[in-house]
Design a protein around this motif. Sequence first.
Motif, mmCIF file in Angstrom:
data_model
loop_
_atom_site.group_PDB
_atom_site.id
_atom_site.type_symbol
_atom_site.label_atom_id
_atom_site.label_comp_id
_atom_site.label_asym_id
_atom_site.label_seq_id
_atom_site.Cartn_x
_atom_site.Cartn_y
_atom_site.Cartn_z
ATOM 1 N N ASP A 1 10.685 -111.450 9.063
ATOM 2 C CA ASP A 1 9.718 -110.681 8.278
ATOM 3 C C ASP A 1 10.001 -109.185 8.308
ATOM 4 O OD1 ASP A 1 7.099 -111.053 10.812
ATOM 5 O OD2 ASP A 1 9.231 -110.614 10.924
ATOM 6 N N ILE A 2 11.102 -108.775 8.937
ATOM 7 C CA ILE A 2 11.455 -107.350 8.908
ATOM 8 C C ILE A 2 12.706 -107.143 8.068
ATOM 9 C CG2 ILE A 2 12.041 -105.343 10.316
ATOM 10 C CD1 ILE A 2 10.578 -106.749 12.631
ATOM 11 N N THR A 3 13.745 -107.936 8.343
ATOM 12 C CA THR A 3 14.985 -107.753 7.592
ATOM 13 C C THR A 3 15.467 -109.044 6.937
ATOM 14 O OG1 THR A 3 16.277 -108.164 9.580
ATOM 15 C CG2 THR A 3 15.813 -105.871 9.043
ATOM 16 N N GLY A 4 14.699 -110.128 7.099
ATOM 17 C CA GLY A 4 15.145 -111.416 6.578
ATOM 18 C C GLY A 4 14.546 -111.719 5.226
ATOM 19 N N TYR A 5 14.496 -113.019 4.905
ATOM 20 C CA TYR A 5 14.021 -113.438 3.589
ATOM 21 C C TYR A 5 12.532 -113.137 3.398
ATOM 22 C CZ TYR A 5 18.425 -115.928 3.017
ATOM 23 O OH TYR A 5 19.760 -116.234 2.908
ATOM 24 N N PHE B 1 24.537 -113.180 7.229
ATOM 25 C CA PHE B 1 23.921 -112.075 7.958
ATOM 26 C C PHE B 1 24.826 -111.686 9.108
ATOM 27 C CE2 PHE B 1 20.295 -109.563 8.158
ATOM 28 C CZ PHE B 1 19.844 -109.401 9.455
ATOM 29 N N MET C 1 15.198 -115.855 12.842
ATOM 30 C CA MET C 1 16.069 -116.715 12.023
ATOM 31 C C MET C 1 17.024 -115.847 11.221
ATOM 32 S SD MET C 1 16.369 -119.906 11.663
ATOM 33 C CE MET C 1 17.796 -120.635 10.953
ATOM 34 N N PRO D 1 19.300 -114.931 8.013
ATOM 35 C CA PRO D 1 19.617 -115.297 6.626
ATOM 36 C C PRO D 1 21.096 -115.663 6.512
ATOM 37 C CG PRO D 1 18.504 -113.170 6.749
ATOM 38 C CD PRO D 1 18.879 -113.541 8.144
ATOM 39 N N ASP E 1 15.799 -110.020 13.708
ATOM 40 C CA ASP E 1 14.567 -109.306 14.051
ATOM 41 C C ASP E 1 14.092 -109.737 15.433
ATOM 42 O OD1 ASP E 1 13.433 -109.920 10.688
ATOM 43 O OD2 ASP E 1 14.777 -108.391 11.497
#
Lengths: 229, 177
Positions: free
Chosen positions: B161-165, A6, A1, A3, A11
Motif C-alpha cells: 500500500d506504499i509502493t505496490g499495486y 520489482f 508483497m 509487484p 514496503d
Amino acid sequence: MYPYSFIQLTDSNTFFGHEIVLFHDFSLASLVFILTAVLLMSKALKKKKYVVLAYKGSNMLEFLWTFFPVFILISIGLPSLYLMYLLEGSFKGDLTFKVVGHQWYWSYEGGDFNDFDMSSYMVPSEDLQEGQFRLLEVDNSMVLPYSTNIRLMITSYDVIHSWTLPSLKMKVDAVPGRLNTMNIFSFQPGSFYGQCSEICGLLHSFMPIHVEFVNWETFLNHVTEESFN
Amino acid sequence: MLRVALHRVVSHRSVHLTKVRPSMVVGFGGPVQLAENRDPNVNPIFHESLTNPIPDKPRTLKYTGDLATLKEMEVGDWKKLSVEEQMDLYNSYFGTSIADMCRDQDGWKSVLGAGMIFISFGLLLHLFIHLYINPPYVWTTLDEDWVKASIKRQIQSHAGDITGYSSKWDYANNRWK
C-alpha cells in the motif's frame, strides 16, 4: 508483497523495517560514491599524461588511502551495529509463539495457548487456484494479532532453517538445539509471505511461510478453533 | 594483431635501433630481448613503465665498441654529438621513451571482436534450442490471466500500500489511479 518486476525493498510494516530500509539506502549511497570515485580516478589515470613524481614512496598518499576507507567503513559500521542491537530488543512480549522448522515444513506452537499446535505445508502448484502465488501458498497459515508486540521463539527439529518475512524485514535462523528470539509487530492487518532462507535439503525451496495479521477477535477465534482441532 | 602493433611501435625508431639493439621487441612493460639474439651486455631484468619510468640500473650493463666511444664523448660537450648519437646514448640507458609509453594501442579491438564472435555463436545456439529442442508450452503462473488474478488478489488484500499495486488502485472508484 512484491509487484512483478520489482527490484527495490518491499514496503515495511514494522518500525525496524523502516530503519533497515533507511540503512540500506545509506549503504548503497556510500557504495555508489565509492564506485563513482574509483571510475573517475581510473579514467583520469588512463589518459597516460601523468608521470608519477614520487614513485618511490609518499607518506601523504599512504595516509590518504588508509584514512578514507577507514572513515567510510566506520560510517557504515556504526549505524549497522546500532541497528543490530536495536533489532534484538527486549524479550518482553504480549504474546509468545514458537516456530519450529522441520524438513520440509514449519510448525507453530502457541506458548500462551497450551493446546495450540499446527503444521504449515506448501500447497503444490497443481492444486493452486487462479491468482494464488506459486511456492508461497500454505494450507495452514500463522494467524497473529496486529499492533501487538509478539515474541517469536524460533528453533528447528532437524537441520538449520531460516524463518523469513521480507515485508517485516525479518530473518531468523532456526538452529536445532537453540532458541532464537525475535519480536514481531505489524502496524496494520495484512497477509505476508516468506520462504525458508537456509539450505536444508531437497525441498528447501518448497517450505514457505504465510503470516496473516488480523484483529484480536479473529485471532482468538482462530486459536480456539485450532485448539479444538 | 599484437605483432603488427608491436612492429609499428618499433618501426618508428628502427633507424636508431640498429646500432644499439638489433633484436629488440617492445613488449609488455618495456623492450624484451629475443632469446636467440640475446646480448650479454644488456640488463635482462630491466623494467620501466609509465608509473615507474626511471629504472634502477641502465639497460646496457657494459659499454663496448661504438658505445664505449660514445660514452667517452658524452663526458664532453653534448653539442658536439649528432642527433643520432644522442639517441643512441639515450637508448643505451632507457628502454622506452615516454612518448612510446603513452602511445595508444589497439589490441583491445581484437579482443572485443573475438568476444563478440563467441557471444553471437552462443546466441545462435540459444535460438536453435529455443526453436527446435525445447518442449511444448504448458500453463504457468505467469500467464496473463493468472497474473491479472494475482494482482487483483494483492489489491484485495491491500498488499503493497506504499509502493505496490494497492498504492496505485483507487478503492473509492474501483479503478486504477
